[in-house]
Design an enzyme around this catalytic site. Structure first.
Site, mmCIF file in Angstrom:
data_model
loop_
_atom_site.group_PDB
_atom_site.id
_atom_site.type_symbol
_atom_site.label_atom_id
_atom_site.label_comp_id
_atom_site.label_asym_id
_atom_site.label_seq_id
_atom_site.Cartn_x
_atom_site.Cartn_y
_atom_site.Cartn_z
ATOM 1 N N HIS A 132 0.821 -1.190 0.079
ATOM 2 C CA HIS A 132 -0.091 -0.172 0.142
ATOM 3 C C HIS A 132 0.909 1.098 0.047
ATOM 4 C CE1 HIS A 132 -2.774 2.906 1.745
ATOM 5 N NE2 HIS A 132 -3.828 2.094 1.466
ATOM 6 N N GLN A 212 -4.353 -5.133 6.698
ATOM 7 C CA GLN A 212 -5.169 -6.015 6.092
ATOM 8 C C GLN A 212 -5.164 -7.406 6.853
ATOM 9 O OE1 GLN A 212 -7.833 -5.176 4.222
ATOM 10 N NE2 GLN A 212 -6.919 -3.012 3.700
HETATM 11 C C1 LIG Z 1 -2.402 -2.681 3.421
HETATM 12 C C2 LIG Z 1 -2.436 -1.298 4.092
HETATM 13 N N1 LIG Z 1 -1.557 -0.820 4.631
HETATM 14 C C3 LIG Z 1 -2.002 0.487 4.974
HETATM 15 C C4 LIG Z 1 -3.111 1.279 5.104
HETATM 16 C C5 LIG Z 1 -3.345 2.562 5.476
HETATM 17 O O1 LIG Z 1 -4.328 2.442 6.505
HETATM 18 P P1 LIG Z 1 -4.919 3.808 7.346
HETATM 19 O O2 LIG Z 1 -5.262 4.482 6.220
HETATM 20 O O3 LIG Z 1 -5.854 3.385 8.206
HETATM 21 O O4 LIG Z 1 -3.485 4.406 8.122
HETATM 22 C C6 LIG Z 1 -4.112 0.419 4.485
HETATM 23 C C7 LIG Z 1 -5.737 1.078 4.101
HETATM 24 O O5 LIG Z 1 -6.089 1.045 3.090
HETATM 25 C C8 LIG Z 1 -3.914 -0.887 3.924
HETATM 26 O O6 LIG Z 1 -4.859 -1.617 3.271
#
Ligand SMILES: Cc1ncc(COP(=O)(O)O)c(C=O)c1O
Lengths: 415, 158
Positions: A132, A212
């Site tokens: 991500h 996730q």
């Molecule tokens: C694999 C992964 N990492 C990090 C994030 C970031 O999470 P947050 O936006 O809650 O900080 C997400 C959210 O979409 C995610 O799916």
């Protein structure tokens, strides 16, 4: 709506969980909602909603700084949530549980406080191709700041990590590893335990982006052996704006604070400041108290349902969904790894995901469309984006049938 | 396609009218304009729509030719395609008046006053019922404005 009353129940069957989620009892464009976007943000059970509301109604005050009753209650609830989370992920100490605003902040904290002072030119930070953006960009920043180099473990066509040259990659000046437990765009469950073991043999610390992972499986940080584990409340049926960084105590002790402010100090004078102990050293300022309390309630909820039961249910649904989707003419499944969480990305004919998303929404089916904050994954498949259906404990077979019917209508509309 | 009975209301068919689907599938003036005098990029970060609009203006500031390339949803591609059809032959104030009319028509539900005959462009009107898609319909038009004003940086819909 009467079923919604028994939120504190001992859940008998996983099918009945749906009744605990008020948001799943409404119509969208005249159709009962089918929520298939939990990977972006999961709905909240009544117990979480109530925990937050009760706190606001009865117990709100600032934490750690008042002798009065409400401050005491707020502090108890806030710190109680920390204990719950420590037990939930099997951390060795409550000092290792740091509340943040979410996965993103947790990763940035480690990047800036742990990594940045420890890497320089010639050093490498290793991530993977399926991360991500929030587990890419913080490391790019560190590289810009220090001259370190970001290297990327490739993926294969199924969306699985290609670990063929992993040992050599790791042995070549890698100083830190940051890797997703589960890919949000593809659903791939990465072999994090093996990777951590390999890195451990070389003394390389590992951060797992568990955003996730945590909603779908029993996460045990001691068993995984990771040094850092980051996750978000809102993907595990808790509130937005709150998350956790688990960090191994010995590492956290050696890290400078990430932000300065109230709560993270023991003593402040203009000649110098003594930092507070763990975990408070990393919790500057008034925290998201209601969010943390809601997150504690979400942990209770997940444990009440049982992670094993959730995992089994979701795997059954995933198998059904994959088979049903595969039958649709013109579909292309993106992300077909052998070990997957209940997420499926796909493309249909040449219908743009954004159009598909609108057509599904109009039939009450909520999916995510676009690049899922994983542009390198989209680049790998040479596509601008996908449509993604993600399942959680409250979904059922009928939801998947509704998805399939809605997709069929989309195909006919664009035929 | 118009024969298909979409139970969930006519708004979908209003959005995806035959003309829109036709322009989305067979965009007119698609490609790069090698001798463009003006160009601008339009990016919609929400859905990843990304297109580049090219214009060739003659000495009298008339749009001699227009083209676009990129990828996007049916609405944004159709809108860009219709745009190129519309603006070729117009002078700069004429094209700008279309920009104003279209963006007002899409975003201001109250607006009924018609200064221009929007003709085929009215096919884009279906987005008014889909607030999340209005940006798709206006993306190319913002790029048009940006190109005519010769902004060099990409415009986004955010
Ligand atoms: C694999 C992964 N990492 C990090 C994030 C970031 O999470 P947050 O936006 O809650 O900080 C997400 C959210 O979409 C995610 O799916």
């Amino acid at each position: 709506m009467t079923q919604l009353q028994h939120s504190e129940s001992n859940i008998e069957s996983i099918e009945s969980c749906r009744d605990d989620f008020p948001a799943l009892h409404q119509d969208i464009h005249g159709h009962s909602i089918v929520y298939l976007d939990s990977a972006a943000s999961a709905q909240q059970p009544l117990s979480v909603i109530n925990a937050v509301a009760d706190y606001h109604r009865h117990d709100h005050a600032n934490v750690h700084r008042g002798v009065h009753t409400l401050s005491h209650r707020a502090t108890e609830a806030y710190e109680g949530a920390r204990d719950k989370i420590q037990a939930f992920i099997n951390a060795a100490s409550r000092r290792e549980i740091i509340f943040t605003s979410g996965t993103t902040e947790s990763v940035n904290l480690v990047a800036q406080s742990y990594c940045r002072p420890r890497v320089g030119r010639g050093d490498k930070i290793l991530i993977t191709h399926l991360e991500h953006h929030s587990n890419i960009v913080p490391w790019q920043l560190v590289c810009e700041q220090t001259g370190a180099e970001l290297i990327v473990v490739p993926i294969d066509a199924s969306g699985q990590l290609d670990l063929e040259n992993f040992d050599e990659m790791l042995a070549d000046s890698v100083r830190f590893v940051a890797i997703a437990h589960v890919s949000n765009a593809l659903g791939t469950i990465n072999p994090v335990k093996d990777i951590i073991a390999k890195a451990g043999q070389l003394g390389i610390p590992v951060l797992v982006d568990g955003a996730q992972g945590i909603p779908h499986m029993d996460v045990d940080v001691a068993d995984l052996g990771c040094d850092f584990y980051a996750f978000s409340g809102h993907k595990m049926f808790g509130p937005t704006g709150v998350g956790v960084l688990y960090g191994r105590e010995s590492l956290l002790n050696d890290m400078p604070p990430y932000q300065g402010g109230g709560d993270m100090i023991l003593e402040v004078s203009f000649t110098g400041t003594t930092y507070n102990d763990l975990p408070y050293k990393f919790e500057a300022g008034t925290p998201n108290i209601s969010g943390v309390i809601g997150l504690g309630a979400a942990v209770d909820y997940l444990q009440n349902v049982g992670l094993d039961r959730i995992a089994r249910h979701e795997q059954e649904l995933l198998t059904y969904m994959t088979n049903q989707l595969a039958e649709i003419k013109g579909i292309k499944l993106i992300g077909t790894a052998a070990h997957k969480a209940s997420v499926q990305s796909f493309l249909i004919d040449d219908i743009h995901p954004h159009d598909l998303g609108t057509i599904l929404d109009h039939q009450g089916v909520a999916v995510r469309t676009g690049h899922h904050c994983a542009m390198p994954v989209m680049e790998f498949y040479r596509i601008p984006g996908t449509t993604r259906a993600s399942l959680a404990l409250y979904n059922n077979f009928a939801d998947i049938d509704r998805l399939v019917t809605a997709l069929d209508k989309a195909r006919r509309l664009f035929a | 396609m118009s024969a298909v009975n979409i139970n969930s209301g006519d708004e979908l068919r209003e959005l995806y009218r035959e003309l829109i689907l036709d322009h989305a599938r067979n965009p007119r003036h698609f490609g790069k304009l090698e001798d463009a005098t003006h160009s601008a990029e339009g990016i919609n970060p929400l859905c990843g729509d990304k297109l580049k609009l090219y214009l060739r203006l003659d000495a009298g500031h008339r749009i001699e030719d227009a083209a676009f390339e990129g990828s996007g949803c049916a609405i944004s591609v159709a809108s860009a395609s219709l745009l190129t059809d519309t603006v070729i032959g117009l002078d700069v104030p004429g094209a700008m008046s279309y920009f104003t009319a279209i963006t007002r028509r899409m975003t201001d539900v109250e607006s009924t006053e018609e200064v221009l005959d929007l003709d085929k462009l009215l096919a884009l009107e279906g987005v008014r019922e889909f607030p999340s898609r209005i940006k798709c319909a206006t993306l190319a038009w913002h790029a048009l404005k940006s190109a005519l004003l010769s902004h060099t940086s990409p415009v986004t819909t955010e």
